[in-house]
Design an enzyme around this catalytic site. Structure first.
Site, PDB file in Angstrom:
ATOM      1  N   GLY A 149       0.959  -1.668  -0.429  1.00  0.00           N
ATOM      2  CA  GLY A 149      -0.157   0.071  -0.021  1.00  0.00           C
ATOM      3  C   GLY A 149       0.985   1.366  -0.003  1.00  0.00           C
ATOM      4  N   ILE A 201      -5.371  -0.449  -5.053  1.00  0.00           N
ATOM      5  CA  ILE A 201      -4.283  -1.383  -4.121  1.00  0.00           C
ATOM      6  C   ILE A 201      -4.750  -3.245  -4.646  1.00  0.00           C
ATOM      7  CG2 ILE A 201      -3.028  -2.463  -1.380  1.00  0.00           C
ATOM      8  CD1 ILE A 201      -2.553   0.484  -3.146  1.00  0.00           C
ATOM      9  N   SER A 202      -3.566  -3.310  -5.379  1.00  0.00           N
ATOM     10  CA  SER A 202      -4.325  -5.013  -5.602  1.00  0.00           C
ATOM     11  C   SER A 202      -4.065  -5.813  -4.390  1.00  0.00           C
ATOM     12  CB  SER A 202      -2.961  -5.603  -6.558  1.00  0.00           C
ATOM     13  OG  SER A 202      -2.927  -4.105  -7.720  1.00  0.00           O
ATOM     14  N   ALA A 204     -12.239  -7.499 -36.930  1.00  0.00           N
ATOM     15  CA  ALA A 204     -13.245  -6.887 -36.400  1.00  0.00           C
ATOM     16  C   ALA A 204     -13.719  -8.422 -35.495  1.00  0.00           C
ATOM     17  CB  ALA A 204     -14.718  -7.252 -37.191  1.00  0.00           C
ATOM     18  N   GLU A 230       3.457   0.591 -10.866  1.00  0.00           N
ATOM     19  CA  GLU A 230       5.006   0.375 -10.986  1.00  0.00           C
ATOM     20  C   GLU A 230       6.191   1.522 -11.829  1.00  0.00           C
ATOM     21  OE1 GLU A 230       6.221  -2.821  -8.870  1.00  0.00           O
ATOM     22  OE2 GLU A 230       4.573  -3.829  -8.689  1.00  0.00           O
ATOM     23  N   GLY A 231       5.709   3.027 -11.793  1.00  0.00           N
ATOM     24  CA  GLY A 231       6.572   3.270 -12.046  1.00  0.00           C
ATOM     25  C   GLY A 231       5.617   3.889 -14.012  1.00  0.00           C
TER      26      GLY A 231
HETATM   27  C1  LIG Z   1      -4.309  -2.103 -11.880  1.00  0.00           C
HETATM   28  C2  LIG Z   1      -3.480  -1.110 -10.407  1.00  0.00           C
HETATM   29  C3  LIG Z   1      -2.649  -1.791 -10.082  1.00  0.00           C
HETATM   30  C4  LIG Z   1      -2.345  -1.609  -9.045  1.00  0.00           C
HETATM   31  N1  LIG Z   1      -2.265  -1.520  -7.783  1.00  0.00           N
HETATM   32  C5  LIG Z   1      -1.409  -1.145  -6.933  1.00  0.00           C
HETATM   33  C6  LIG Z   1      -0.396  -1.711  -5.901  1.00  0.00           C
HETATM   34  O1  LIG Z   1      -0.114  -2.867  -5.854  1.00  0.00           O
HETATM   35  N2  LIG Z   1       0.117  -0.838  -4.462  1.00  0.00           N
HETATM   36  C7  LIG Z   1       0.003   0.734  -4.997  1.00  0.00           C
HETATM   37  O2  LIG Z   1       0.622   1.319  -3.851  1.00  0.00           O
HETATM   38  N3  LIG Z   1       0.039   0.939  -5.935  1.00  0.00           N
HETATM   39  C8  LIG Z   1      -0.707   0.773  -7.237  1.00  0.00           C
HETATM   40  N4  LIG Z   1      -1.085   1.075  -8.075  1.00  0.00           N
HETATM   41  C9  LIG Z   1      -0.995   2.244  -8.653  1.00  0.00           C
HETATM   42  C10 LIG Z   1      -0.226   3.079  -9.497  1.00  0.00           C
HETATM   43  O3  LIG Z   1       1.278   2.190  -8.911  1.00  0.00           O
HETATM   44  C11 LIG Z   1      -0.594   4.125  -9.289  1.00  0.00           C
HETATM   45  O4  LIG Z   1      -1.026   4.719 -10.565  1.00  0.00           O
HETATM   46  C12 LIG Z   1       1.208   4.654 -10.448  1.00  0.00           C
HETATM   47  O5  LIG Z   1       1.911   4.883  -9.526  1.00  0.00           O
HETATM   48  C13 LIG Z   1       0.787   6.062 -10.811  1.00  0.00           C
HETATM   49  O6  LIG Z   1       0.166   6.974 -10.168  1.00  0.00           O
HETATM   50  P1  LIG Z   1      -0.929   7.544 -10.672  1.00  0.00           P
HETATM   51  O7  LIG Z   1      -2.177   6.837 -10.177  1.00  0.00           O
HETATM   52  O8  LIG Z   1      -1.518   8.766  -9.482  1.00  0.00           O
HETATM   53  O9  LIG Z   1      -0.605   8.570 -11.811  1.00  0.00           O
HETATM   54  P2  LIG Z   1      -0.181  10.465 -11.657  1.00  0.00           P
HETATM   55  O10 LIG Z   1       1.054  10.228 -10.633  1.00  0.00           O
HETATM   56  O11 LIG Z   1      -1.073  11.224 -11.227  1.00  0.00           O
HETATM   57  O12 LIG Z   1       0.212  10.835 -13.371  1.00  0.00           O
HETATM   58  C14 LIG Z   1      -0.335  10.764 -14.203  1.00  0.00           C
HETATM   59  C15 LIG Z   1       0.213  10.771 -15.337  1.00  0.00           C
HETATM   60  O13 LIG Z   1       1.029  12.570 -14.698  1.00  0.00           O
HETATM   61  C16 LIG Z   1       2.077  11.778 -15.194  1.00  0.00           C
HETATM   62  N5  LIG Z   1       3.278  12.377 -14.458  1.00  0.00           N
HETATM   63  C17 LIG Z   1       2.924  12.250 -13.198  1.00  0.00           C
HETATM   64  N6  LIG Z   1       4.699  12.968 -13.324  1.00  0.00           N
HETATM   65  C18 LIG Z   1       5.036  13.147 -14.280  1.00  0.00           C
HETATM   66  C19 LIG Z   1       6.020  14.069 -14.278  1.00  0.00           C
HETATM   67  N7  LIG Z   1       7.116  14.263 -13.357  1.00  0.00           N
HETATM   68  N8  LIG Z   1       6.829  13.921 -15.624  1.00  0.00           N
HETATM   69  C20 LIG Z   1       6.170  13.653 -17.126  1.00  0.00           C
HETATM   70  N9  LIG Z   1       5.242  12.760 -16.659  1.00  0.00           N
HETATM   71  C21 LIG Z   1       4.549  12.789 -15.294  1.00  0.00           C
HETATM   72  C22 LIG Z   1       2.087  10.293 -15.921  1.00  0.00           C
HETATM   73  O14 LIG Z   1       3.245   9.388 -16.086  1.00  0.00           O
HETATM   74  C23 LIG Z   1       0.425  10.257 -16.324  1.00  0.00           C
HETATM   75  O15 LIG Z   1       0.748  10.119 -17.495  1.00  0.00           O
HETATM   76  C24 LIG Z   1      -1.840  -0.046  -9.516  1.00  0.00           C
HETATM   77  C25 LIG Z   1      -2.355   0.732 -10.405  1.00  0.00           C
HETATM   78  C26 LIG Z   1      -3.099   0.358 -11.150  1.00  0.00           C
HETATM   79  C27 LIG Z   1      -3.890   0.760 -12.124  1.00  0.00           C
END
Ligand SMILES: Cc1cc2nc3c(=O)[nH]c(=O)nc-3n(C[C@H](O)[C@H](O)[C@H](O)COP(=O)(O)OP(=O)(O)OC[C@H]3O[C@@H](n4cnc5c(N)ncnc54)[C@H](O)[C@@H]3O)c2cc1C
Length: 396
Positions: A124, A157-158, A340, A363-364
């Site tokens: 988390g 959170i997965s 299709a 994960e980034g």
């Molecule tokens: C199916 C799924 C499972 C997940 N599981 C987990 C989990 O188990 N545990 C957990 O902790 N998280 C989990 N996540 C969350 C995931 O790690 C985050 O969604 C991810 O880190 C991106 O954060 P955000 O969605 O808040 O996007 P933001 O950080 O808000 O980014 C939004 C956009 O802005 C871009 N951006 C942000 N900062 C910059 C920068 N400095 N320069 C250029 N572009 C930028 C991003 O690339 C993106 O395109 C999960 C997400 C999904 C979809």
């Protein structure tokens, strides 16, 4: 670098592949349609030793190397991204982090049952206002005698509803910015904890993803992982392992795209010949093959560095970024190859495209990895050796 699989690794691949063919493939389209995560599969994965691949036997794991973990992730994601994601968070993000940073008591209490698959671990970090920008988290943990009082909310959170233990990141000292974040092991059954699944996901619908809520949760002080203020460092080391599993899974996603597309190329005819004989269709197949082979090389190179206990953040980031992008493109092309029919769930490729998107975000994000790679090349980013980059068997 060794490009050959050992006999054990080949056997492992065959075992996971037949498990996926028997236990996942026949049911996955329906599970995906229903958004059903089948918890019954976890004990079955555990019986095969797949819930503790890189964890030493003395901690209940299978004691295999990192490239064996890659093989497991490839083959699971060939079935569906949901099951590789489960291994990524349970093993890559949680168990391996306990192995690297946990005290002996924490390992005995949490790692051993996790490695055996008796308990499930999750991770988390992300919050409603903090994803890429980890230091923007708002959760707090305030020391109160023998406890920390944890408050906050996590999202995306997965395994949110299925995990027993969570690694949770919260500020113990906000004034120190990311040096004030600490990591805690939190149990689902504690008062003040609750979780809620997110509905309406684009992909990974047979996976469980959602929110965690902490309201004055009393976390025993012995559940602090590492030292106070080491949370950011711990999270980043966890991501080095998690990203590796995501990259390996993307290789499996490309394999699945190729498998479906090659079959369809032989089956479908236009203009009096199988579509596989048309050069523009061949181009899509060739691109998938190139993506598969390049991704695999990047993944196994990162795996070798991990096996040697060397810092691999740069190589793992490159593997994760490229393999996930290749998988996303391969899934898009796989639909194109199917015309299709690829656009309906009669064939699996539309699920592959939906599933291939989240790994480009979690994960980034693609953008974060792009920036990391540019910064390494430009000399703006250098990694210090981490003091806890031990290969799994060194702890035995
Ligand atoms: C199916 C799924 C499972 C997940 N599981 C987990 C989990 O188990 N545990 C957990 O902790 N998280 C989990 N996540 C969350 C995931 O790690 C985050 O969604 C991810 O880190 C991106 O954060 P955000 O969605 O808040 O996007 P933001 O950080 O808000 O980014 C939004 C956009 O802005 C871009 N951006 C942000 N900062 C910059 C920068 N400095 N320069 C250029 N572009 C930028 C991003 O690339 C993106 O395109 C999960 C997400 C999904 C979809």
């Amino acid at each position: 670098m060794n490009f050959h699989f050992t006999e054990e690794q080949q056997l492992l691949r065959d075992t996971v592949r037949s498990f996926v063919d028997k236990e996942i493939m026949p049911f996955i389209a329906e599970w995906d349609r229903q958004g059903k995560f089948d918890p019954e599969l976890i004990p079955k994965l555990a019986d095969l030793g797949l819930m503790g691949v890189c964890i030493p036997e003395k901690y209940g794991g299978s004691g295999m190397d990192y490239n064996s973990l890659a093989i497991v992730c490839e083959e699971l994601e060939r079935g569906d991204t949901a099951f590789r994601t489960a291994v990524s968070v349970h093993t890559g993000l949680n168990s391996m982090t306990l192995l690297q940073w946990g005290t002996e008591a924490q390992k005995q209490k949490y790692l051993v049952p996790q490695a055996k698959g008796e308990k499930i671990g999750a991770f988390g970090l992300t919050e409603p206002g903090a994803g890429s920008d980890v230091a923007a988290i708002q959760s707090t943990a305030v020391r109160d005698g023998d406890y920390y009082i944890l408050n906050g909310q996590k999202t995306w959170i997965s395994l949110c509803d299925s995990a027993d233990h969570f690694l949770v990141f919260a500020y113990t000292d906000k004034s120190k910015k990311h040096h004030g974040i600490s990591a805690f092991i939190v149990e689902r059954t504690w008062d003040g904890f609750s979780s809620k699944a997110i509905k309406g996901k684009h992909g990974i619908r047979s996976g469980n993803t959602g929110e965690l809520f902490f309201e004055d949760v009393k976390v025993p002080a012995e559940n602090l992982l590492g030292e106070e203020g080491e949370g950011f460092k711990i999270a980043m080391s966890a991501l080095d392992n998690g990203r590796f599993t995501v990259a390996a899974g993307a290789v499996g996603q490309i394999m699945a795209c190729l498998e479906a597309s090659v079959n369809y190329c032989h089956e479908r005819e236009t203009f009096g010949k199988p579509i596989g004989k048309h050069q523009l269709v061949q181009q899509m197949i060739a691109n998938m093959e190139a993506g598969l082979q390049m991704s695999r090389l990047l993944v196994y190179r990162a795996g070798e560095l991990k096996n040697e206990g060397k810092r691999n953040t740069r190589e793992t980031s490159l593997a994760k970024w490229q393999a996930c992008d290749f998988a996303n493109k391969a899934a898009d092309d796989a639909i194109q190859v199917h015309g299709a029919y690829g656009y309906s769930d009669e064939y699996p490729v539309e699920r592959y495209l939906r599933n291939s998107k989240a790994p480009v975000i979690y994960e980034g994000t693609r953008e974060i990895h792009t920036i990391m790679q540019a910064e390494y090349v430009l000399g703006y980013r250098q990694d210090k050796p981490l003091n806890k980059m031990l290969p799994a068997w060194e702890n035995e």
